[in-house]
Design a protein around this motif. Structure first.
Motif, PDB file in Angstrom:
ATOM      1  N   VAL A  97     -11.879  23.810  34.971  1.00 53.61           N
ATOM      2  CA  VAL A  97     -12.279  22.609  34.255  1.00 53.61           C
ATOM      3  C   VAL A  97     -13.662  22.890  33.682  1.00 53.61           C
ATOM      4  O   VAL A  97     -14.494  23.530  34.335  1.00 53.61           O
ATOM      5  N   ALA A  98     -13.895  22.469  32.428  1.00 51.77           N
ATOM      6  CA  ALA A  98     -15.150  22.787  31.754  1.00 51.77           C
ATOM      7  C   ALA A  98     -15.840  21.514  31.260  1.00 51.77           C
ATOM      8  O   ALA A  98     -15.175  20.582  30.811  1.00 51.77           O
ATOM      9  N   PHE A  99     -17.170  21.527  31.329  1.00 54.93           N
ATOM     10  CA  PHE A  99     -17.970  20.382  30.926  1.00 54.93           C
ATOM     11  C   PHE A  99     -19.056  20.812  29.955  1.00 54.93           C
ATOM     12  O   PHE A  99     -19.692  21.853  30.146  1.00 54.93           O
ATOM     13  N   LYS A 100     -19.277  19.996  28.942  1.00 55.62           N
ATOM     14  CA  LYS A 100     -20.344  20.235  27.979  1.00 55.62           C
ATOM     15  C   LYS A 100     -21.654  19.752  28.581  1.00 55.62           C
ATOM     16  O   LYS A 100     -21.731  18.640  29.110  1.00 55.62           O
ATOM     17  N   VAL A 101     -22.690  20.599  28.491  1.00 57.82           N
ATOM     18  CA  VAL A 101     -24.028  20.237  28.938  1.00 57.82           C
ATOM     19  C   VAL A 101     -25.034  20.712  27.889  1.00 57.82           C
ATOM     20  O   VAL A 101     -24.694  21.497  27.006  1.00 57.82           O
TER      21      VAL A 101
END
Length: 184
Positions: A97-101
């Motif tokens: 799972v990937a998250f934008k930061v």
């Protein structure tokens, strides 16, 4: 081509994953990564997969857009075992799972993981820069920073998405990522 939804989903509501130990999971996500525990639901209901009542705990960790990471654990070890893959993938990094930061959050996350002695893998994909870590139960979590020209890159890939997929499916496996730094 099939008719598309008139309005796409608004955001990811949550991504759910089964864990063995909710406290070890909480320590990783809240204490190490700094993602806050927002809700814990303790429930019990009849489970048709085992034909009996099953008690479970469902936790949610807040994301900035209102979405969440969610985790299940079960008081019944048989149910936990039935949720696990019989044979894990030999290469498991592609399920993640990937998250934008932003840059500052990325740097803070890398520092937090290194301070905790957790392994961190960093990759510059060209169209984004990513760092990867793994939770105690094996969930690979990616945190990604978009480049300043992300909108331009997205427009290029959106314009040729169907043509590139058709090319790939026809057997032409040439790369179309000229943004990634390639090593000799």
């Amino acid at each position: 081509m099939a008719s598309l939804l008139s309005r796409p989903p608004q955001r990811l509501h949550h991504h759910a994953y089964v864990v063995k130990d909710q406290e070890a999971n909480r320590h990783f996500f809240e204490d190490i990564l700094g993602i806050p525990l927002a809700a814990t639901w303790c429930e019990q209901h009849f489970n048709t997969w085992v034909n009996r009542d099953v008690a479970f705990c469902h936790t949610f960790y807040s994301l900035g857009d209102g979405g969440a990471l969610a985790f299940f654990s079960f008081a019944d070890d048989e149910v936990y075992r039935k949720t696990q893959a019989e044979k894990p993938a030999e290469i498991g990094a592609f399920d993640h799972v990937a998250f934008k930061v932003d840059d500052a959050t990325y740097d803070e996350l890398v520092a937090r993981l290194k301070q905790a002695g957790e392994p961190v893998r960093e990759t510059d994909h060209g169209y984004c820069r990513s760092m990867y870590c793994t939770s105690p139960d094996g969930l690979v979590v990616e945190f990604t920073v978009d480049p300043p020209d992300a909108a331009r890159i997205e427009a290029i890939r959106r314009a040729d998405a169907h043509a590139e997929l058709a090319r790939w499916m026809a057997g032409d496996h040439r790369t179309n990522n000229d943004l990634r730094a390639h090593t000799a």
